[in-house]
Design a protein around this motif. Sequence first.
Motif, mmCIF file in Angstrom:
data_model
loop_
_atom_site.group_PDB
_atom_site.id
_atom_site.type_symbol
_atom_site.label_atom_id
_atom_site.label_comp_id
_atom_site.label_asym_id
_atom_site.label_seq_id
_atom_site.Cartn_x
_atom_site.Cartn_y
_atom_site.Cartn_z
ATOM 1 N N LEU A 18 46.092 -40.632 46.968
ATOM 2 C CA LEU A 18 47.527 -40.568 47.231
ATOM 3 C C LEU A 18 47.808 -39.723 48.480
ATOM 4 C CD1 LEU A 18 50.513 -41.026 46.443
ATOM 5 C CD2 LEU A 18 50.334 -38.984 45.016
ATOM 6 N N LEU A 19 47.224 -38.538 48.530
ATOM 7 C CA LEU A 19 47.442 -37.677 49.689
ATOM 8 C C LEU A 19 46.915 -38.311 50.971
ATOM 9 C CD1 LEU A 19 46.698 -34.067 48.440
ATOM 10 C CD2 LEU A 19 48.815 -34.891 49.455
ATOM 11 N N LYS A 20 45.750 -38.945 50.877
ATOM 12 C CA LYS A 20 45.166 -39.579 52.063
ATOM 13 C C LYS A 20 46.126 -40.637 52.612
ATOM 14 C CE LYS A 20 40.998 -41.738 53.788
ATOM 15 N NZ LYS A 20 39.594 -42.061 53.504
ATOM 16 N N GLU A 21 46.709 -41.431 51.732
ATOM 17 C CA GLU A 21 47.643 -42.477 52.156
ATOM 18 C C GLU A 21 48.877 -41.866 52.830
ATOM 19 O OE1 GLU A 21 50.250 -45.766 49.865
ATOM 20 O OE2 GLU A 21 48.116 -45.735 49.344
ATOM 21 N N ILE A 22 49.449 -40.829 52.217
ATOM 22 C CA ILE A 22 50.649 -40.184 52.764
ATOM 23 C C ILE A 22 50.337 -39.573 54.132
ATOM 24 C CG2 ILE A 22 52.276 -38.265 52.476
ATOM 25 C CD1 ILE A 22 51.827 -38.580 49.405
ATOM 26 N N ILE A 23 49.259 -38.797 54.194
ATOM 27 C CA ILE A 23 48.956 -38.020 55.395
ATOM 28 C C ILE A 23 48.490 -38.917 56.545
ATOM 29 C CG2 ILE A 23 47.462 -36.200 56.308
ATOM 30 C CD1 ILE A 23 47.577 -34.978 53.404
ATOM 31 N N SER A 24 47.696 -39.937 56.242
ATOM 32 C CA SER A 24 47.259 -40.829 57.318
ATOM 33 C C SER A 24 48.438 -41.635 57.860
ATOM 34 C CB SER A 24 46.103 -41.729 56.881
ATOM 35 O OG SER A 24 46.474 -42.501 55.773
ATOM 36 N N SER A 25 49.451 -41.900 57.019
ATOM 37 C CA SER A 25 50.639 -42.614 57.502
ATOM 38 C C SER A 25 51.430 -41.756 58.491
ATOM 39 C CB SER A 25 51.529 -43.042 56.338
ATOM 40 O OG SER A 25 52.223 -41.934 55.812
ATOM 41 N N GLU A 26 51.168 -40.457 58.512
ATOM 42 C CA GLU A 26 51.805 -39.544 59.463
ATOM 43 C C GLU A 26 50.961 -39.371 60.734
ATOM 44 O OE1 GLU A 26 54.939 -37.869 59.244
ATOM 45 O OE2 GLU A 26 55.068 -39.522 57.809
ATOM 46 N N GLY A 27 49.897 -40.188 60.859
ATOM 47 C CA GLY A 27 49.097 -40.167 62.079
ATOM 48 C C GLY A 27 47.952 -39.175 62.078
ATOM 49 N N HIS A 28 47.616 -38.628 60.926
ATOM 50 C CA HIS A 28 46.508 -37.675 60.831
ATOM 51 C C HIS A 28 45.208 -38.403 60.517
ATOM 52 C CE1 HIS A 28 48.822 -33.743 60.281
ATOM 53 N NE2 HIS A 28 49.736 -34.665 60.490
ATOM 54 N N GLN A 29 44.105 -37.830 60.981
ATOM 55 C CA GLN A 29 42.785 -38.300 60.555
ATOM 56 C C GLN A 29 42.469 -37.521 59.281
ATOM 57 O OE1 GLN A 29 39.980 -38.195 63.701
ATOM 58 N NE2 GLN A 29 38.280 -38.851 62.421
ATOM 59 N N VAL A 30 42.129 -38.219 58.205
ATOM 60 C CA VAL A 30 41.981 -37.575 56.892
ATOM 61 C C VAL A 30 40.565 -37.733 56.363
ATOM 62 C CG1 VAL A 30 42.833 -37.510 54.518
ATOM 63 C CG2 VAL A 30 44.404 -38.066 56.376
ATOM 64 N N LYS A 31 40.020 -36.620 55.848
ATOM 65 C CA LYS A 31 38.747 -36.662 55.132
ATOM 66 C C LYS A 31 38.977 -36.006 53.783
ATOM 67 C CE LYS A 31 35.836 -36.796 59.143
ATOM 68 N NZ LYS A 31 34.779 -36.251 59.916
ATOM 69 N N GLU A 32 38.274 -36.517 52.776
ATOM 70 C CA GLU A 32 38.494 -35.994 51.425
ATOM 71 C C GLU A 32 37.187 -35.502 50.812
ATOM 72 O OE1 GLU A 32 39.059 -39.328 48.515
ATOM 73 O OE2 GLU A 32 39.682 -40.372 50.337
ATOM 74 N N PHE A 33 37.317 -34.485 49.967
ATOM 75 C CA PHE A 33 36.154 -33.832 49.366
ATOM 76 C C PHE A 33 36.448 -33.500 47.917
ATOM 77 C CE2 PHE A 33 36.713 -32.771 53.799
ATOM 78 C CZ PHE A 33 35.526 -33.220 54.349
ATOM 79 N N GLU A 34 35.378 -33.532 47.092
ATOM 80 C CA GLU A 34 35.525 -33.189 45.676
ATOM 81 C C GLU A 34 35.359 -31.702 45.422
ATOM 82 O OE1 GLU A 34 33.523 -35.375 42.569
ATOM 83 O OE2 GLU A 34 33.353 -37.095 43.916
ATOM 84 N N SER A 35 34.760 -30.973 46.377
ATOM 85 C CA SER A 35 34.451 -29.559 46.124
ATOM 86 C C SER A 35 34.529 -28.747 47.411
ATOM 87 C CB SER A 35 33.031 -29.436 45.563
ATOM 88 O OG SER A 35 32.096 -29.800 46.576
ATOM 89 N N GLY A 36 34.623 -27.436 47.225
ATOM 90 C CA GLY A 36 34.594 -26.527 48.362
ATOM 91 C C GLY A 36 33.279 -26.619 49.123
ATOM 92 N N GLN A 37 32.175 -26.803 48.392
ATOM 93 C CA GLN A 37 30.870 -26.903 49.052
ATOM 94 C C GLN A 37 30.848 -28.082 50.019
ATOM 95 O OE1 GLN A 37 31.510 -26.425 45.847
ATOM 96 N NE2 GLN A 37 29.936 -25.237 44.819
#
Length: 122
Positions: A18-37
């Motif tokens: 959900l966040l990736k869709e919202i943020i990329s629609s604002e022109g950002h390059q988005v990467k997602e991670f499951e953990s801090g590591q």
Amino acid sequence: MGKKQTFIVDDQMGIRLLLKEIISSEGHQVKEFESGQALFQECEKNKPDFVFVDYSLPAMNGREIADRLSQKYGNQVAVYIMSGYSMDEIDMDMKNPNIKGFLQKPFDVTEVIGLLKENTPS
């Protein structure tokens, strides 16, 4: 100026998508991670401009991740803490100057966009 790098750290895939869709629609390059590591492995190669991080993660919570980002980048990364709990319930202190906001889940799409615009230099 290039696209803003926004990293999302959450152990729930639905939130990340959900966040990736919202943020990329604002022109950002988005990467997602499951953990801090996983986030910090990527930070060895790329510096994020924004990080949306769930407060309740196994191994390293959102505040600890924000503190590590501050140690690594100073005040160059805007961090947003997300939680299903309120700020009072998790006893969230906003002393870290990189923490620019708090999103209570479920969050509003316009709230996410507003936070991004608030902290993006024009």
